[in-house]
Design a protein around this motif. Structure first.
Motif, PDB file in Angstrom:
ATOM      1  N   ILE A 127       0.854  -1.189   0.000  1.00  0.00           N
ATOM      2  CA  ILE A 127       0.000   0.000   0.000  1.00  0.00           C
ATOM      3  C   ILE A 127       0.890   1.238   0.000  1.00  0.00           C
ATOM      4  CG2 ILE A 127      -1.974  -1.124   1.120  1.00  0.00           C
ATOM      5  CD1 ILE A 127      -1.059   0.037   3.781  1.00  0.00           C
ATOM      6  N   THR A 128       0.294   2.379  -0.256  1.00  0.00           N
ATOM      7  CA  THR A 128       1.037   3.625  -0.405  1.00  0.00           C
ATOM      8  C   THR A 128       1.707   4.038   0.897  1.00  0.00           C
ATOM      9  OG1 THR A 128      -0.515   4.348  -2.097  1.00  0.00           O
ATOM     10  CG2 THR A 128       0.873   6.039  -1.091  1.00  0.00           C
ATOM     11  N   GLU A 129       3.017   4.205   0.858  1.00  0.00           N
ATOM     12  CA  GLU A 129       3.774   4.657   2.028  1.00  0.00           C
ATOM     13  C   GLU A 129       3.967   6.171   1.952  1.00  0.00           C
ATOM     14  OE1 GLU A 129       7.102   2.077   3.450  1.00  0.00           O
ATOM     15  OE2 GLU A 129       6.907   1.189   1.453  1.00  0.00           O
ATOM     16  N   PRO A 130       3.650   6.884   3.025  1.00  0.00           N
ATOM     17  CA  PRO A 130       3.839   8.342   2.994  1.00  0.00           C
ATOM     18  C   PRO A 130       5.308   8.721   3.180  1.00  0.00           C
ATOM     19  CG  PRO A 130       3.065   7.669   5.149  1.00  0.00           C
ATOM     20  CD  PRO A 130       3.082   6.422   4.301  1.00  0.00           C
ATOM     21  N   GLU A 131       5.685   9.851   2.606  1.00  0.00           N
ATOM     22  CA  GLU A 131       6.990  10.418   2.925  1.00  0.00           C
ATOM     23  C   GLU A 131       6.985  10.841   4.394  1.00  0.00           C
ATOM     24  OE1 GLU A 131       9.613  10.695   0.965  1.00  0.00           O
ATOM     25  OE2 GLU A 131       8.635   9.840  -0.805  1.00  0.00           O
ATOM     26  N   LYS A 132       8.152  10.820   5.001  1.00  0.00           N
ATOM     27  CA  LYS A 132       8.245  11.202   6.411  1.00  0.00           C
ATOM     28  C   LYS A 132       7.656  12.587   6.634  1.00  0.00           C
ATOM     29  CE  LYS A 132      11.506  11.687  10.248  1.00  0.00           C
ATOM     30  NZ  LYS A 132      10.586  11.050  11.199  1.00  0.00           N
ATOM     31  N   ASP A 133       6.813  12.695   7.655  1.00  0.00           N
ATOM     32  CA  ASP A 133       6.156  13.930   8.085  1.00  0.00           C
ATOM     33  C   ASP A 133       5.059  14.404   7.139  1.00  0.00           C
ATOM     34  OD1 ASP A 133       7.767  14.095  10.377  1.00  0.00           O
ATOM     35  OD2 ASP A 133       9.358  15.118   9.263  1.00  0.00           O
ATOM     36  N   TYR A 134       4.707  13.598   6.138  1.00  0.00           N
ATOM     37  CA  TYR A 134       3.577  13.954   5.264  1.00  0.00           C
ATOM     38  C   TYR A 134       2.288  13.808   6.063  1.00  0.00           C
ATOM     39  CZ  TYR A 134       0.277  13.841   1.368  1.00  0.00           C
ATOM     40  OH  TYR A 134      -0.769  14.101   0.521  1.00  0.00           O
ATOM     41  N   THR A 135       1.397  14.779   5.963  1.00  0.00           N
ATOM     42  CA  THR A 135       0.204  14.779   6.819  1.00  0.00           C
ATOM     43  C   THR A 135      -1.099  14.556   6.059  1.00  0.00           C
ATOM     44  OG1 THR A 135      -0.005  17.198   6.651  1.00  0.00           O
ATOM     45  CG2 THR A 135       1.314  16.314   8.493  1.00  0.00           C
ATOM     46  N   GLY A 136      -1.047  14.436   4.744  1.00  0.00           N
ATOM     47  CA  GLY A 136      -2.268  14.239   3.973  1.00  0.00           C
ATOM     48  C   GLY A 136      -2.881  12.864   4.187  1.00  0.00           C
ATOM     49  N   THR A 137      -4.146  12.726   3.889  1.00  0.00           N
ATOM     50  CA  THR A 137      -4.866  11.458   4.140  1.00  0.00           C
ATOM     51  C   THR A 137      -4.804  10.496   2.967  1.00  0.00           C
ATOM     52  OG1 THR A 137      -6.954  12.417   3.348  1.00  0.00           O
ATOM     53  CG2 THR A 137      -6.472  12.597   5.705  1.00  0.00           C
ATOM     54  N   ASP A 138      -4.235  10.903   1.834  1.00  0.00           N
ATOM     55  CA  ASP A 138      -4.188  10.050   0.643  1.00  0.00           C
ATOM     56  C   ASP A 138      -2.991   9.104   0.687  1.00  0.00           C
ATOM     57  OD1 ASP A 138      -2.511  12.256   0.451  1.00  0.00           O
ATOM     58  OD2 ASP A 138      -2.677  12.369  -1.745  1.00  0.00           O
ATOM     59  N   ILE A 139      -2.994   8.234   1.697  1.00  0.00           N
ATOM     60  CA  ILE A 139      -1.907   7.274   1.933  1.00  0.00           C
ATOM     61  C   ILE A 139      -2.522   5.904   2.221  1.00  0.00           C
ATOM     62  CG2 ILE A 139      -0.376   9.062   2.852  1.00  0.00           C
ATOM     63  CD1 ILE A 139      -1.046   7.997   5.677  1.00  0.00           C
ATOM     64  N   GLY A 140      -1.652   4.925   2.438  1.00  0.00           N
ATOM     65  CA  GLY A 140      -2.117   3.606   2.843  1.00  0.00           C
ATOM     66  C   GLY A 140      -2.081   3.456   4.350  1.00  0.00           C
ATOM     67  N   TYR A 141      -3.047   2.692   4.877  1.00  0.00           N
ATOM     68  CA  TYR A 141      -3.151   2.464   6.322  1.00  0.00           C
ATOM     69  C   TYR A 141      -3.181   0.956   6.576  1.00  0.00           C
ATOM     70  CZ  TYR A 141      -4.873   7.306   6.110  1.00  0.00           C
ATOM     71  OH  TYR A 141      -5.024   8.658   5.866  1.00  0.00           O
ATOM     72  N   PHE A 142      -2.230   0.465   7.347  1.00  0.00           N
ATOM     73  CA  PHE A 142      -2.151  -0.955   7.719  1.00  0.00           C
ATOM     74  C   PHE A 142      -2.536  -1.064   9.178  1.00  0.00           C
ATOM     75  CE2 PHE A 142       0.822  -4.681   8.764  1.00  0.00           C
ATOM     76  CZ  PHE A 142      -0.121  -5.630   8.394  1.00  0.00           C
ATOM     77  N   MET A 143      -3.491  -1.932   9.493  1.00  0.00           N
ATOM     78  CA  MET A 143      -4.087  -1.965  10.836  1.00  0.00           C
ATOM     79  C   MET A 143      -4.244  -3.391  11.359  1.00  0.00           C
ATOM     80  SD  MET A 143      -7.082   0.730   9.836  1.00  0.00           S
ATOM     81  CE  MET A 143      -7.211  -0.029   8.220  1.00  0.00           C
ATOM     82  N   GLU A 144      -4.296  -3.493  12.667  1.00  0.00           N
ATOM     83  CA  GLU A 144      -4.561  -4.766  13.342  1.00  0.00           C
ATOM     84  C   GLU A 144      -5.782  -4.631  14.241  1.00  0.00           C
ATOM     85  OE1 GLU A 144      -2.424  -7.942  16.446  1.00  0.00           O
ATOM     86  OE2 GLU A 144      -1.444  -6.031  15.959  1.00  0.00           O
ATOM     87  N   TYR A 145      -6.713  -5.566  14.115  1.00  0.00           N
ATOM     88  CA  TYR A 145      -7.801  -5.705  15.091  1.00  0.00           C
ATOM     89  C   TYR A 145      -7.165  -6.309  16.327  1.00  0.00           C
ATOM     90  CZ  TYR A 145     -12.296  -7.288  17.008  1.00  0.00           C
ATOM     91  OH  TYR A 145     -13.392  -7.510  17.816  1.00  0.00           O
ATOM     92  N   ASP A 146      -7.125  -5.547  17.442  1.00  0.00           N
ATOM     93  CA  ASP A 146      -6.110  -5.791  18.446  1.00  0.00           C
ATOM     94  C   ASP A 146      -6.611  -5.541  19.863  1.00  0.00           C
ATOM     95  OD1 ASP A 146      -3.677  -6.108  19.731  1.00  0.00           O
ATOM     96  OD2 ASP A 146      -2.809  -4.239  18.994  1.00  0.00           O
ATOM     97  N   GLY A 147      -6.547  -6.564  20.699  1.00  0.00           N
ATOM     98  CA  GLY A 147      -6.904  -6.418  22.097  1.00  0.00           C
ATOM     99  C   GLY A 147      -5.878  -5.647  22.905  1.00  0.00           C
ATOM    100  N   TYR A 148      -4.691  -5.443  22.333  1.00  0.00           N
ATOM    101  CA  TYR A 148      -3.644  -4.675  23.018  1.00  0.00           C
ATOM    102  C   TYR A 148      -3.635  -3.214  22.575  1.00  0.00           C
ATOM    103  CZ  TYR A 148      -1.818  -9.360  24.058  1.00  0.00           C
ATOM    104  OH  TYR A 148      -1.672 -10.652  24.484  1.00  0.00           O
ATOM    105  N   PHE A 149      -4.649  -2.771  21.847  1.00  0.00           N
ATOM    106  CA  PHE A 149      -4.620  -1.438  21.243  1.00  0.00           C
ATOM    107  C   PHE A 149      -4.484  -0.329  22.288  1.00  0.00           C
ATOM    108  CE2 PHE A 149      -8.965  -1.470  22.566  1.00  0.00           C
ATOM    109  CZ  PHE A 149      -9.469  -0.172  22.513  1.00  0.00           C
ATOM    110  N   GLU A 150      -5.005  -0.544  23.486  1.00  0.00           N
ATOM    111  CA  GLU A 150      -4.981   0.523  24.494  1.00  0.00           C
ATOM    112  C   GLU A 150      -3.575   0.858  24.972  1.00  0.00           C
ATOM    113  OE1 GLU A 150      -9.295   0.380  26.633  1.00  0.00           O
ATOM    114  OE2 GLU A 150      -7.902  -1.218  27.191  1.00  0.00           O
TER     115      GLU A 150
END
Length: 544
Positions: free
Chosen positions: A228-251
């Motif tokens: 998926i699309t990797e943002p440049e460091k410190d890029y703040t726009g939302t048009d990037i890729g997001y990799f996520m885990e459904y995670d009981g340790y999220f807190e």
């Protein structure tokens, strides 16, 4: 109906009825909870003659620490994941908090089974990784090279900085992760999706033989892994890729890399048990007093702004709402052009509404893998998804990167006879569910579409193609072949660690037949018989 021949050893036929080591007179541990403080960390077990232990059957990975301090190996023996030690401290008076995992500067060398040098003194950092597995004597490790390296040709020779060494400590067969990830690559790979590649290596650190580890890819965004699309460091726009885990340790994550789930207001789901009469179940606790633990989302990829965080939180929660409205209310909802709000429409069908925002084939693939393996952690962690809003991204919630199968395929008491629907059904928590004072729950992503006929048709079509291609037959053959070919190496590993018999830290997690296994071969026979039974059951349900 087409059947594949059962790949099974002569001794395995009785395992499901009697467990391993029918003639073994030693008793096994009870199901009572094990106090983690009874487990001693901080020392590698008695020295093993390295030259005698290394074979010419498997590659050898050498780790050499740059520091020659007498206590340098503390970095692989003492650390425990911070959230794990914090949890133990909360119920253990006077518990001494161990150090959290930290990197040690090392060099890595690798030679293949023929003795040819594949990597020579490459600069790297190494540390302990994992969650509760960091409590064990033989801990899983993460390698982070200074420069990208190819390792044993894994993942089509991908060059990456990060690689893992999985210890396979509580799986006496040492083959569950390798087998499950092989089947996953065969299924997901056909759809251009990622599953980790693995192979066994012998590991030596500072001249000391550490036994067998499973060398593996990591779960990360990369052109060779989760694409998926990797943002440049410190890029703040939302048009990037997001990799996520459904995670009981999220807190335990920082605020920018976690968010809570709404799950359509925690609306009840109808568990799928093969009928239309499944139990009603909520995935999240309904009140603060409820014993059930919350599960949320961890953002595993790089993000740099609150705007990015809020964008993906909103997208995930609204996508689930679209799925729920389609499956439970027969309504179609769509996003606006900015992916901020959703509204009802009659221009498309509810199925099309789901397909607009979900890569349904990826969910089908992950469901089949989850149903095949009956993993005990399915409700809690290691369930990954991504969404790519880059220029070439699908802008759909996509499920891939399956992970962590050492509690699957009969190792814990889940689907122990290989039968029944599990992944989209009510599942017990790790302590055994409400029957044993815990709680029952469900994985919402796997159950939400389970009662849709069109979704079930996709499952059957995907299973049938995989079955007829020989995916499951080859998975069984991998278990049989590795257990046979590597038997001497497995024996040397267990001579080093002796954790099949001395299994106090995790014995309460094991199913009765699994805890009776006293050799790798017995454990592999049990695994193979369980998997054969599971394949037969699912094939009866799904093969067209």
């Amino acid at each position: 109906m087409k059947k594949i021949p059962r790949i099974i050893s002569a001794s395995a036929a009785a395992l499901m009825l009697f467990g391993c080591s029918a003639n073994n007179n030693s008793s096994f541990e009870s199901d009572s909870a094990i106090n983690p403080t009874e487990h001693t960390t901080g020392a590698i077990s008695a020295s093993t003659n390295t030259e005698e232990s290394i074979s010419n059957v498997l590659p050898v990975l050498y780790i050499e620490t740059k520091s020659k301090d007498a206590n340098v190996l503390d970095f692989i023996t003492k650390p425990v994941a911070g959230h794990v030690s914090a949890a133990i401290a909360s119920w253990t008076p006077n518990y001494k908090i161990p150090p959290e995992p930290y990197y040690e500067d090392c060099t890595i060398s690798l030679r293949n089974k023929d003795g040819e040098v594949m990597l020579d003194s490459a600069e790297a950092k190494v540390k302990v990784r994992g969650n509760w597995t960091t409590l064990y004597d033989k801990k899983p490790l993460k390698i982070k090279f200074s420069e990208k390296q190819s390792m044993l040709g894994l993942n089509n020779g991908a060059e990456q900085k990060s690689w893992l060494l999985l210890a396979e400590y509580k799986d006496a067969s040492m083959l569950r992760n390798k087998a499950a990830l092989y089947a996953s690559r065969e299924i997901l790979g056909k759809d251009g999706l990622y599953a980790a590649d693995t192979d066994f290596v012998q590991v030596v650190i500072n001249g000391e033989y550490l036994g067998l580890y499973l060398l593996s890819d990591t779960q990360q965004v990369s052109s060779q892994r989760v694409k998926i699309t990797e943002p440049e460091k410190d890029y703040t726009g939302t048009d990037i890729g997001y990799f996520m885990e459904y995670d009981g340790y999220f807190e335990s994550e920082d605020e920018l890399h976690k968010f809570s789930l709404d799950l359509a207001g925690n609306a009840p789901l109808t568990a799928f048990d093969g009928s239309d009469k499944g139990q009603k179940m909520r995935a999240l606790p309904a009140t603060k007093m409820e014993h059930k633990k919350p599960v949320g989302m961890t953002i595993k990829s790089d993000i740099y702004s609150q705007e990015q965080h809020d964008f993906i939180e909103n997208f995930v929660n609204n996508t689930y709402q679209i799925m729920y409205e389609a499956a439970y209310n027969d309504k179609a909802f769509v996003f606006d052009a900015d992916y901020k709000n959703i509204s009802e429409t009659t221009d498309i069908t509810p199925q099309q509404a789901v397909e607009n925002v979900v890569d349904v084939q990826s969910l089908v693939d992950m469901y089949i893998i989850s149903e095949l393996t009956c993993d005990a952690d399915i409700y809690w962690s290691s369930f990954y998804m991504d969404a790519d809003f880059g220029a070439d991204g699908k802008k759909k919630l996509t499920f891939e990167a399956p992970w962590d199968f050492d509690s699957s395929m009969g190792n814990k008491d889940r689907c122990i006879d290989g039968e029944g629907f599990y992944a989209s059904n009510v599942v017990p928590d790790v302590d055994g569910g409400s029957k044993f004072g815990g709680y029952d729950t469900i994985n919402p992503w796997l159950v939400i579409l389970a009662h849709q006929d069109w979704y079930q048709d996709m499952i059957k079509e995907t299973w049938t193609k995989a079955y007829d291609r020989g995916v499951f037959e080859r998975t069984c053959k991998l278990i049989s072949d590795d257990s046979s070919t590597l038997q001497t190496d497995f024996e040397k590993n267990y001579k080093k660690w002796n954790n099949i018999k001395n299994n106090t830290p995790f014995v309460n997690e094991l199913s009765e037949p699994a805890r009776k296994c006293k050799t790798e071969k017995e454990a592999a026979d049990f695994l193979l018989d369980w998997l054969n039974s599971r394949i037969e059951f699912l094939n009866e349900q799904w093969h067209n």
